[in-house]
Enzyme design. Sequence first.
Site, mmCIF file in Angstrom:
data_model
loop_
_atom_site.group_PDB
_atom_site.id
_atom_site.type_symbol
_atom_site.label_atom_id
_atom_site.label_comp_id
_atom_site.label_asym_id
_atom_site.label_seq_id
_atom_site.Cartn_x
_atom_site.Cartn_y
_atom_site.Cartn_z
ATOM 1 N N GLU A 167 3.052 2.160 1.878
ATOM 2 C CA GLU A 167 4.442 1.938 2.287
ATOM 3 C C GLU A 167 5.311 1.404 1.157
ATOM 4 O OE1 GLU A 167 4.830 -0.066 6.260
ATOM 5 O OE2 GLU A 167 2.645 0.023 6.057
ATOM 6 N N GLY A 168 4.737 1.241 -0.046
ATOM 7 C CA GLY A 168 5.535 0.796 -1.181
ATOM 8 C C GLY A 168 5.605 -0.705 -1.296
ATOM 9 N N GLY A 203 0.826 -1.209 0.000
ATOM 10 C CA GLY A 203 0.000 0.000 0.000
ATOM 11 C C GLY A 203 0.855 1.252 0.000
ATOM 12 N N ASP A 227 -2.395 -2.711 -9.806
ATOM 13 C CA ASP A 227 -2.316 -3.007 -11.239
ATOM 14 C C ASP A 227 -1.255 -2.132 -11.911
ATOM 15 O OD1 ASP A 227 -4.444 -4.786 -10.829
ATOM 16 O OD2 ASP A 227 -5.907 -3.189 -11.150
#
Lengths: 312, 312
Positions: free
Chosen positions: B221-222, B219, B249
């Site tokens: 936080e990468g 999310g 995606d």
Amino acid sequence: MPMILTVTLNPAWDVTYVVDRLLPGGTNRVTSASGRAGGKGVNVGRVLQQMGAEVLVSGVVGGATGSLLLAELSASSVPHAMLEEAPETRRTVTVMEADGSATVLNEAGAAGEPALWTRWLRHYDRLVGDAAVVVLSGSLPPWAPARAYAELTAHAHAAGALVVLDTSGPPLVAALPARPDLVKPNEEEVLHATGAPDVLAAASGMFAAGVPRVVVSRGAEGLLAVDADGPLTVVPPTLVPVNPTGAGDALAAGLALGLVSAEPWPDVLRRAVAWSAAAVLHPSAGTLAVEALDDIAAGTMVRAALPAPNPR
Amino acid sequence: MPMILTVTLNPAWDVTYVVDRLLPGGTNRVTSASGRAGGKGVNVGRVLQQMGAEVLVSGVVGGATGSLLLAELSASSVPHAMLEEAPETRRTVTVMEADGSATVLNEAGAAGEPALWTRWLRHYDRLVGDAAVVVLSGSLPPWAPARAYAELTAHAHAAGALVVLDTSGPPLVAALPARPDLVKPNEEEVLHATGAPDVLAAASGMFAAGVPRVVVSRGAEGLLAVDADGPLTVVPPTLVPVNPTGAGDALAAGLALGLVSAEPWPDVLRRAVAWSAAAVLHPSAGTLAVEALDDIAAGTMVRAALPAPNPR
């Protein structure tokens, strides 16, 4: 047998989603999805077809959703003559939860072009010549003029057909000068349309303004009818409803058939109320629980209506 | 330019309804209704097409709803080669309220016949020969076998294409023995699939089991990535999200392009995270806020990942 033409200018593809419990703001898994041709005149047509009357369902459908609607009418053996034109037919989505509560989402429908009205009138004129009664039902799509139902009433009268009008709000008020042969508002609609202090005064006022038969539907309490013979109330026995949707359409179907039958008017009203009550006992709108009809009709009371004892 | 093939076996026609406020158990007027081709692989394809990569969107669509989906892809200039077969394509309905809350209704899709899998494989085999990378995304429809993604991975490898797999649950677990070249679970999915005590252990376990690149999306936080060069964390700058749908995606799109680029792997990860973050800044899933890309990439940190200080 005289043909009854139903008109639904703003039909819909009615989708039912079943979910366990609707979580607003969340993601919901739909466990069952089904679709069905919808709109008040479509329901009227289903009831008349089920009860053996000669009926033709008309209106305007378009696009991929319109095709779904036509295919379902054909599969359900409902005779139909829809004008196929853009715009795309609207949908409604009803989300049913396990506890029985239903959340309805109603699309308004695409705007469409005003020229569609002319094309619809041409289509309607071809059909109305074969009809003994025309049932005009429901809301107007954006492409129809405000006086749409007045114009359709006038064209039906010119072709020798009687008109049952089942709508509300401005489309109802705008149609009254054309003198439809029967109007079927509910209590709220007739009060709103007339500004009268009570339902009997409102129905009587609409009758005095030139509508020969005013039938006010009152849900589980049946109806109040005003015609040249005076006001009557018709009350069905108390029932446990299964699905109230379509009760008004079953009532309109019974009244339309009554207009071309030789039955005395009180008997027509009793039969129409029984149809409406039998519709409430069936899970699908537009279908009667026929096995209950005789008992309901026998338990339905027809009485002369008295003015409200304490009018405001 | 090498071609990237995206696969969406369970696409959807994504409908958005706007209402003022959703009244559960009541009747809601939909003030605006719009539709768009949906499904994870469709979003991957939109992003790659927007970013100038050569892409082809594939999958299975059917019925009137499938036709709507194809027409929208064409209108949006997304190259596509969908197999057109029954059953009717499923829909999703998202009800947006004025306060920004969104209620999602996901249809599961019709069952379809198992023979459809054979016809799909034939269609896929014709496409995969031209692909450098295949992106397999999302849930499986009822007609696909449990090992569907293992089989599609094997066919891609036989044709010389690399495979990015973005799915979860049993379809992910069943595909691992076929050794897709990159898997992109989120934290919950990788923990669930491996039973490991923390995300680094889970990703390392999946790598040790034979998946060359494991990228765990986290999310805002990468991501955490594990490959032969060891684990890396990639963290984008803090952003105010507009629409988080489709962020994963966009990440998959960036990773797929990276597999066929000459860029060093840390740069690929930085770019993919920037695409994901730029997707969150755009209101439509499958579209990047490209004007923000350079700033996001400059603010994205790539660091060696350390084992959790206090593993359970």
